[in-house]
Design a protein around this motif. Structure first.
Motif, PDB file in Angstrom:
ATOM      1  N   ASP A 164       0.838  -1.208   0.000  1.00  0.00           N
ATOM      2  CA  ASP A 164       0.000   0.000   0.000  1.00  0.00           C
ATOM      3  C   ASP A 164       0.873   1.259   0.000  1.00  0.00           C
ATOM      4  O   ASP A 164       0.611   2.223  -0.708  1.00  0.00           O
ATOM      5  N   ASN A 193      -1.741  -4.177   3.172  1.00  0.00           N
ATOM      6  CA  ASN A 193      -1.698  -4.796   4.507  1.00  0.00           C
ATOM      7  C   ASN A 193      -1.822  -3.742   5.613  1.00  0.00           C
ATOM      8  O   ASN A 193      -1.538  -4.001   6.769  1.00  0.00           O
ATOM      9  N   TRP A 195      -0.235  -1.135   6.481  1.00  0.00           N
ATOM     10  CA  TRP A 195       0.910  -0.463   7.080  1.00  0.00           C
ATOM     11  C   TRP A 195       2.059  -0.317   6.085  1.00  0.00           C
ATOM     12  O   TRP A 195       2.316  -1.234   5.293  1.00  0.00           O
ATOM     13  N   ALA A 196       2.743   0.801   6.149  1.00  0.00           N
ATOM     14  CA  ALA A 196       4.052   0.947   5.503  1.00  0.00           C
ATOM     15  C   ALA A 196       5.029   1.111   6.673  1.00  0.00           C
ATOM     16  O   ALA A 196       5.169   2.206   7.225  1.00  0.00           O
TER      17      ALA A 196
HETATM   18 MG   LIG Z   1       1.964  -2.163   3.530  1.00  0.00          MG
END
Ligand SMILES: [Mg+2]
Ligand SMILES: Cc1ncc(C[n+]2csc(CCOP(=O)(O)OP(=O)(O)O)c2C)c(N)n1
Length: 361
Positions: A164, A193, A195-196
């Motif tokens: 993402d 998912n 989160w980065a």
């Molecule tokens: Mg991610």
């Protein structure tokens, strides 16, 4: 009078099996055939067990930093299950599930994460790329491969994946734009998912969905439940067929959740509450499949235990092979980037050799 307004975009969302194991009537029946269902279930578990073992190897100092795919197995495995051997894959670092189905061996994966680039010289999957650590760069490489397929009139597709966070980068938008104008046989799958590393999806972009980023490129975009392997398989398969038939690229956003640290170098307890994690665990991809296995494959706890044992044995054999591999020469990290090594790097190479370092020491 105001002229400016936010464009509203309707993004389809596909789910065939919800987290309670409820099946949507539109679910393609072949996926519920006992043999196919069992194959999918086993493959998801193999991916998860291999992944867990890799994490434990890192925790005991026997592997380098590792990126787990815990909770996101339906995305990687779903893609691998529907790709044809002749399609091409440009992965990112969380795609072991796909790689295993492409013919990359567990040993090769461990060898690479153990610090030896030779692990990326796959014995099979010769036309797939090694995964990219620099975020989103693989999408340009994939678009380049898709250009080559088009110029040569080869009816194959290229799949690439990203996270993402990657969708906030120019390296995401530019190849997508190219794919739209040049009608490339490219399938881009976003593993959303949430989160980065520690940056949540909500602060990465103001876009309501990531799939709608397809609109500006003039290509189809769709969201799927990334915890529903059937939805992932069906949508990726359709996108692959479109690409192979010359109908152009697609963007798929698989909505899932990272149930693990970003990598073994991270501690998500610093930024994610246990409650949020617990809630996400209820949605994870294997729980709902187990419900279907009981219903369609006469599955039970003893068959489950037998599968676990068999897969653990297979993984353990690979781990033994991995641990017997000779340690790579650390100097090789200097050897394949430049035709003529710059003086400064020559000095670093010498200094490294003088220290006589070995793997994981
Ligand atoms: Mg991610
Ligand atoms: C060009 C670049 N910038 C920064 C980093 C450091 N980095 C590694 S992973 C990551 C976050 C990526 O998040 P996302 O795209 O959502 O993928 P995920 O790891 O969540 O699967 C960042 C910023 C990098 N690898 N490459």
């Amino acid at each position: 009078m105001t002229f400016l307004h936010t464009l509203s975009v309707e993004v389809p969302y596909i789910q065939f099996v919800d987290s309670n194991g409820q099946i949507n009537p539109s679910c393609p029946p072949p996926l519920l055939q006992p043999e196919r269902l069992q194959q999918i279930y086993q493959q998801l578990w193999l991916t998860r067990r291999f992944d867990q073992r890799a994490v434990s190897l890192q925790r005991t100092g026997q592997l380098g930093t590792y990126a787990s795919g815990l909770g996101q197995e339906a995305v990687s495995t779903g893609i691998g299950l529907v790709m044809q051997e002749t399609d091409l894959f440009a992965p990112y670092y969380r795609d072991h599930g796909t790689q295993l189905l492409r013919g990359v061996s567990m040993l090769e994966i461990l060898q690479f994460w153990g610090g030896d680039e030779k692990g990326n010289d796959f014995a099979k999957a010769r036309n797939d790329l090694p995964f990219c650590i620099p975020i989103a760069t693989q999408i340009s490489h994939a678009a380049g491969m898709a250009v080559a397929l088009r110029l040569r009139h080869i009816a194959q597709a290229v799949v690439t994946t990203c996270g993402d966070g990657a969708t906030s980068r120019g390296d995401f938008y530019e190849p997508l734009n190219l794919a739209g104008t040049w009608h490339l046989p490219l399938v881009v799958v976003i593993n959303n998912n949430q989160w980065a590393i520690s940056v949540p999806r909500s602060t990465q972009t103001a876009a309501a969905t990531l799939a709608q980023k397809a609109v500006a490129a003039g290509i189809p975009g769709i969201q799927v439940d990334g915890n529903d392997v059937f939805a992932v398989m069906t949508v990726v398969n359709e996108a692959l067929e479109r690409a192979r038939q010359g109908k152009g690229p697609s963007l798929i956003e698989a909505v899932t959740y990272r149930l693990c640290d970003h990598t073994t170098a991270d501690d998500m307890r610093r930024y994610c509450t246990p409650e949020r994690l617990e809630q996400a665990r209820m949605e994870e991809p294997l729980l709902r499949l187990r419900i279907l296995m009981d219903r369609f494959c006469a599955w039970n706890d003893s068959r489950e235990a037998a599968l676990e044992q068999q897969q653990k044995n297979e993984i353990e054999q690979t781990v033994e092979q991995y641990l017997r591999l000779p340690a790579p020469d650390p100097a090789t990290m200097f050897d394949f980037l430049y035709a003529h090594l710059p003086e400064e790097l020559k000095a670093q190479r010498q200094a490294l050799l003088a220290r006589g370092e070995r793997r994981h020491e």
